[in-house]
Every structure is written in C-alpha cells, then in structure tokens.
Design a protein around this motif. Structure first.
Motif, PDB file in Angstrom:
ATOM      1  N   GLY A  31      25.267  73.433  35.647  1.00 28.60           N
ATOM      2  CA  GLY A  31      26.484  72.911  35.042  1.00 28.60           C
ATOM      3  C   GLY A  31      26.342  71.468  34.650  1.00 28.60           C
ATOM      4  N   THR A  32      27.341  70.981  33.944  1.00 26.44           N
ATOM      5  CA  THR A  32      27.376  69.588  33.524  1.00 26.44           C
ATOM      6  C   THR A  32      28.764  69.015  33.777  1.00 26.44           C
ATOM      7  OG1 THR A  32      27.019  68.054  31.674  1.00 26.44           O
ATOM      8  CG2 THR A  32      27.948  70.214  31.143  1.00 26.44           C
ATOM      9  N   LEU A  33      28.801  67.749  34.146  1.00 25.87           N
ATOM     10  CA  LEU A  33      30.052  67.052  34.416  1.00 25.87           C
ATOM     11  C   LEU A  33      30.011  65.696  33.736  1.00 25.87           C
ATOM     12  CD1 LEU A  33      32.754  66.893  36.071  1.00 25.87           C
ATOM     13  CD2 LEU A  33      31.414  65.768  37.869  1.00 25.87           C
ATOM     14  N   TYR A  34      31.065  65.363  33.008  1.00 21.58           N
ATOM     15  CA  TYR A  34      31.217  64.075  32.319  1.00 21.58           C
ATOM     16  C   TYR A  34      32.419  63.379  32.933  1.00 21.58           C
ATOM     17  CZ  TYR A  34      31.941  60.814  28.396  1.00 21.58           C
ATOM     18  OH  TYR A  34      32.116  59.696  27.605  1.00 21.58           O
ATOM     19  N   TYR A  35      32.228  62.176  33.511  1.00 17.87           N
ATOM     20  CA  TYR A  35      33.288  61.566  34.304  1.00 17.87           C
ATOM     21  C   TYR A  35      33.136  60.044  34.351  1.00 17.87           C
ATOM     22  CZ  TYR A  35      29.752  61.053  37.965  1.00 17.87           C
ATOM     23  OH  TYR A  35      28.626  60.707  38.668  1.00 17.87           O
ATOM     24  N   PRO A  36      34.218  59.303  34.640  1.00 13.13           N
ATOM     25  CA  PRO A  36      34.141  57.840  34.738  1.00 13.13           C
ATOM     26  C   PRO A  36      33.650  57.397  36.117  1.00 13.13           C
ATOM     27  CG  PRO A  36      36.394  58.533  35.053  1.00 13.13           C
ATOM     28  CD  PRO A  36      35.610  59.785  34.749  1.00 13.13           C
ATOM     29  N   ASN A  37      33.176  56.142  36.205  1.00 14.18           N
ATOM     30  CA  ASN A  37      32.759  55.572  37.494  1.00 14.18           C
ATOM     31  C   ASN A  37      33.892  55.651  38.509  1.00 14.18           C
ATOM     32  OD1 ASN A  37      30.092  54.897  37.546  1.00 14.18           O
ATOM     33  ND2 ASN A  37      30.400  52.698  37.332  1.00 14.18           N
ATOM     34  N   TYR A  38      35.099  55.350  38.070  1.00 12.30           N
ATOM     35  CA  TYR A  38      36.324  55.462  38.866  1.00 12.30           C
ATOM     36  C   TYR A  38      37.475  55.487  37.882  1.00 12.30           C
ATOM     37  CZ  TYR A  38      36.368  50.403  38.013  1.00 12.30           C
ATOM     38  OH  TYR A  38      36.334  49.167  37.409  1.00 12.30           O
ATOM     39  N   ILE A  39      38.633  55.921  38.329  1.00 17.39           N
ATOM     40  CA  ILE A  39      39.785  55.975  37.430  1.00 17.39           C
ATOM     41  C   ILE A  39      40.138  54.553  37.013  1.00 17.39           C
ATOM     42  CG2 ILE A  39      42.182  56.715  37.165  1.00 17.39           C
ATOM     43  CD1 ILE A  39      40.163  58.963  37.498  1.00 17.39           C
ATOM     44  N   GLY A  40      40.134  54.300  35.707  1.00 14.03           N
ATOM     45  CA  GLY A  40      40.375  52.957  35.184  1.00 14.03           C
ATOM     46  C   GLY A  40      39.128  52.301  34.633  1.00 14.03           C
ATOM     47  N   SER A  41      37.963  52.919  34.844  1.00 16.02           N
ATOM     48  CA  SER A  41      36.700  52.381  34.347  1.00 16.02           C
ATOM     49  C   SER A  41      36.369  52.968  32.976  1.00 16.02           C
ATOM     50  CB  SER A  41      35.564  52.713  35.315  1.00 16.02           C
ATOM     51  OG  SER A  41      34.306  52.362  34.766  1.00 16.02           O
ATOM     52  N   LYS A  42      35.756  52.143  32.130  1.00 14.07           N
ATOM     53  CA  LYS A  42      35.286  52.631  30.834  1.00 14.07           C
ATOM     54  C   LYS A  42      33.857  53.159  30.905  1.00 14.07           C
ATOM     55  CE  LYS A  42      38.096  49.854  27.667  1.00 14.07           C
ATOM     56  NZ  LYS A  42      38.065  48.839  26.574  1.00 14.07           N
ATOM     57  N   THR A  43      33.180  52.908  32.026  1.00 14.94           N
ATOM     58  CA  THR A  43      31.809  53.385  32.194  1.00 14.94           C
ATOM     59  C   THR A  43      31.819  54.866  32.529  1.00 14.94           C
ATOM     60  OG1 THR A  43      31.113  51.216  32.996  1.00 14.94           O
ATOM     61  CG2 THR A  43      29.662  53.085  33.478  1.00 14.94           C
ATOM     62  N   MET A  44      31.170  55.658  31.695  1.00 10.65           N
ATOM     63  CA  MET A  44      31.152  57.101  31.866  1.00 10.65           C
ATOM     64  C   MET A  44      29.751  57.564  32.272  1.00 10.65           C
ATOM     65  SD  MET A  44      34.300  57.856  31.185  1.00 10.65           S
ATOM     66  CE  MET A  44      34.232  59.652  31.072  1.00 10.65           C
ATOM     67  N   LYS A  45      29.709  58.654  33.028  1.00 14.10           N
ATOM     68  CA  LYS A  45      28.454  59.247  33.470  1.00 14.10           C
ATOM     69  C   LYS A  45      28.410  60.719  33.083  1.00 14.10           C
ATOM     70  CE  LYS A  45      27.802  56.446  37.650  1.00 14.10           C
ATOM     71  NZ  LYS A  45      27.614  56.526  39.129  1.00 14.10           N
ATOM     72  N   THR A  46      27.194  61.229  32.990  1.00 16.71           N
ATOM     73  CA  THR A  46      26.990  62.661  32.776  1.00 16.71           C
ATOM     74  C   THR A  46      25.988  63.173  33.804  1.00 16.71           C
ATOM     75  OG1 THR A  46      27.401  62.487  30.398  1.00 16.71           O
ATOM     76  CG2 THR A  46      26.253  64.453  31.175  1.00 16.71           C
ATOM     77  N   ILE A  47      26.334  64.244  34.484  1.00 17.11           N
ATOM     78  CA  ILE A  47      25.420  64.918  35.405  1.00 17.11           C
ATOM     79  C   ILE A  47      25.128  66.308  34.856  1.00 17.11           C
ATOM     80  CG2 ILE A  47      25.202  65.998  37.684  1.00 17.11           C
ATOM     81  CD1 ILE A  47      26.690  63.748  38.900  1.00 17.11           C
ATOM     82  N   ILE A  48      23.869  66.673  34.838  1.00 13.68           N
ATOM     83  CA  ILE A  48      23.445  68.043  34.543  1.00 13.68           C
ATOM     84  C   ILE A  48      22.570  68.470  35.707  1.00 13.68           C
ATOM     85  CG2 ILE A  48      22.208  69.571  32.969  1.00 13.68           C
ATOM     86  CD1 ILE A  48      22.806  67.563  30.728  1.00 13.68           C
ATOM     87  N   ALA A  49      22.955  69.553  36.374  1.00 17.69           N
ATOM     88  CA  ALA A  49      22.241  69.905  37.605  1.00 17.69           C
ATOM     89  C   ALA A  49      22.323  71.398  37.881  1.00 17.69           C
ATOM     90  CB  ALA A  49      22.844  69.146  38.794  1.00 17.69           C
ATOM     91  N   PRO A  50      21.322  71.932  38.594  1.00 10.54           N
ATOM     92  CA  PRO A  50      21.457  73.302  39.116  1.00 10.54           C
ATOM     93  C   PRO A  50      22.521  73.312  40.193  1.00 10.54           C
ATOM     94  CG  PRO A  50      19.517  72.233  40.023  1.00 10.54           C
ATOM     95  CD  PRO A  50      20.068  71.298  38.985  1.00 10.54           C
ATOM     96  N   LEU A  51      23.246  74.420  40.298  1.00  7.27           N
ATOM     97  CA  LEU A  51      24.360  74.487  41.234  1.00  7.27           C
ATOM     98  C   LEU A  51      24.360  75.798  42.003  1.00  7.27           C
ATOM     99  CD1 LEU A  51      27.222  73.265  38.873  1.00  7.27           C
ATOM    100  CD2 LEU A  51      26.159  71.959  40.708  1.00  7.27           C
TER     101      LEU A  51
END
Length: 261
Positions: A31-51
């Motif tokens: 799966g993949t997840l796209y999310y911010p560092n914390y609520i209120g942050s403009k820095t976004m991350k993407t994780i792609i990983a076996p689950l």
C-alpha cells in the motif's frame, strides 16, 4: 524503526470491511500513504511498503479499520469499546517550521470510547463515537506521556455485498499537554522567525473521512481520504502552523491466503 512504521502504517492506512464471514483472515499486500508531518504542516510524506493483512472479528475483540478494539460493555444500542490508535514520527530537520526543534516521536494512543448506535437498517448503520485516549510517545529508548486526546464523530457505514463505504465526520480535542507537544514552542527553541508559544487545552479542528473497500474472492482493495481543518483551533496562532488544512490519502491491495471461523 522501519518495522514499527510498517505496523503503524497498517493501522492508519486500512479502511476495510467488517464483513460477517470469517472470524480470522490473514494475507499479504502492499500500500501507499500520503500524509503531512503533523496536522498544520506543509511538509508531506509518501510511504510505499509491503503490508500484512489481518482481520479478526471476535465476540469481544476486533481488529478492523480502527485498529484494535474491544467490546467492554453494551446495552440497548450503547456500548463501551477499547480504543487504540497511533501516529507516525516526524523528522524536524525536514520541516521548515520545526527546524532545530526535537523530532516528533512515534505515538500510541490507548483508552476507551462510548459508542451509540442510532440505527441499523440492512446495510446502513449510523453510530456516534466518543473516544478518550491517553497518548504515549517513544523514541525506542523511553516512553513519555503526552496528554489526552478525544475525537467525537459520527460514523455512517454502507455495506453493499463486495463493496463497503464508510463516512466519518468529527471534531478534535486535546488537553494542554497534548496540544503543546505538537504546537508549543519553549524558550530554548525561539528564533527570529519562531516566537515563544504555549497552547491551551480545547478545540483542535474537525476531520472528515471517506473510505471504500472491495473484496472479491481472495483479493481485497481499500482506499481512503481524510480532510483536516484546524481553523479556529485553540493553537491556530502557533508559529508551527503553516496551513489550516491537510489531507491524508492512501490505497492498498492484499491477497488473503488464510481464513478461519
């Protein structure tokens, strides 16, 4: 660290069905997840990983889209459940607003929630959930208490055979310790561009989420999108707030290789 991120990613990402078929299902997917560092942050991350894919539907304990829950008590549409959740860590060096501040550690949340079922009509279920969870953070060398969090919400589920849709609308509240963990700035971290700030307890914004799953044979697909708005939150004026809105989104695919009743 990567193992724990994958485990938490699993709990955060899956928006899966509460089908009434097998009690236990095991599988593997990605799966993949796209999310911010914390609520209120403009820095976004993407994780792609076996689950890992894990579903358990016991009489008292369930592992579902809310993580691990347990039915502690129930009567006439009202029940008390065990409630658990988690948040991924954030590297302050990769976030302009938090540069020079300590990283945000991995957090786990544990507590209980009151759940009231307004109605159930065939595939349609409307419930109100009122959780209270203690928040604990860890850097894998120690544990620290980070406060109390609550997110009362309405949950509307529609189960159409192979498809299930889940809609959630709710508010966010944190005590002073919790809000300062994410949004407070102590004297030692004050800079020219970052003022001292102490957050109060109270309203932390609102959240809405829509999730969809599709299951056919041994294959399962899930996706979700969550929207956060922290306008008028008690910590809105924190110098760590870069935006009042954030989006989390994710999708996953899994193959189920074992089922048991």
């Amino acid at each position: 660290m990567h193992f724990f991120k994958v485990v938490l990613f699993t709990l955060l990402l899956f928006s899966f069905s509460q089908a009434k078929e097998p009690k236990l299902e095991l599988g593997i997917g990605a799966g993949t997840l796209y999310y911010p560092n914390y609520i209120g942050s403009k820095t976004m991350k993407t994780i792609i990983a076996p689950l890992p894919y894990l579903r358990y539907r016991g009489d008292y304990i369930k592992i579902d889209e809310d993580g691990l829950t347990g039915n502690l008590f129930g009567i006439h549409g009202l029940r008390i459940d065990l409630s658990m959740s988690a948040s991924l860590p954030a590297d302050s060096k990769k976030d302009d607003a938090r540069e020079g501040m300590p990283d945000l550690d991995l957090t786990g949340e544990v507590g209980f929630q009151l759940v009231y079922k307004f109605f159930e009509d065939g595939p349609y279920v409307l419930e109100f959930e009122l959780p209270f969870r203690a928040v604990i953070s860890t850097d894998f060398s120690s544990l620290k208490y980070r406060g109390i969090l609550s997110n009362p919400q309405l949950k509307y589920s529609m189960n159409y055979s192979e498809f299930e849709w889940t809609l959630r609308f709710g508010l966010l509240f944190g005590d002073e310790e919790y809000n300062n963990y994410y949004y407070g700035v102590t004297e030692e971290y004050v800079t020219v561009d970052r003022d001292y700030y102490k957050a109060d307890a109270g309203f932390g914004g609102f959240r809405s989420r829509i999730g969809m799953t599709y299951k056919k044979g041994n294959w399962w697909i899930g996706s979700f999108i969550s929207y956060y708005n922290i306008s008028d939150a008690v910590f809105e004026k924190s110098p760590l707030i870069e935006t009042n809105t954030n989006i989390y989104t994710g999708a996953s695919l899994a193959y189920i290789f074992y089922t048991a009743n």
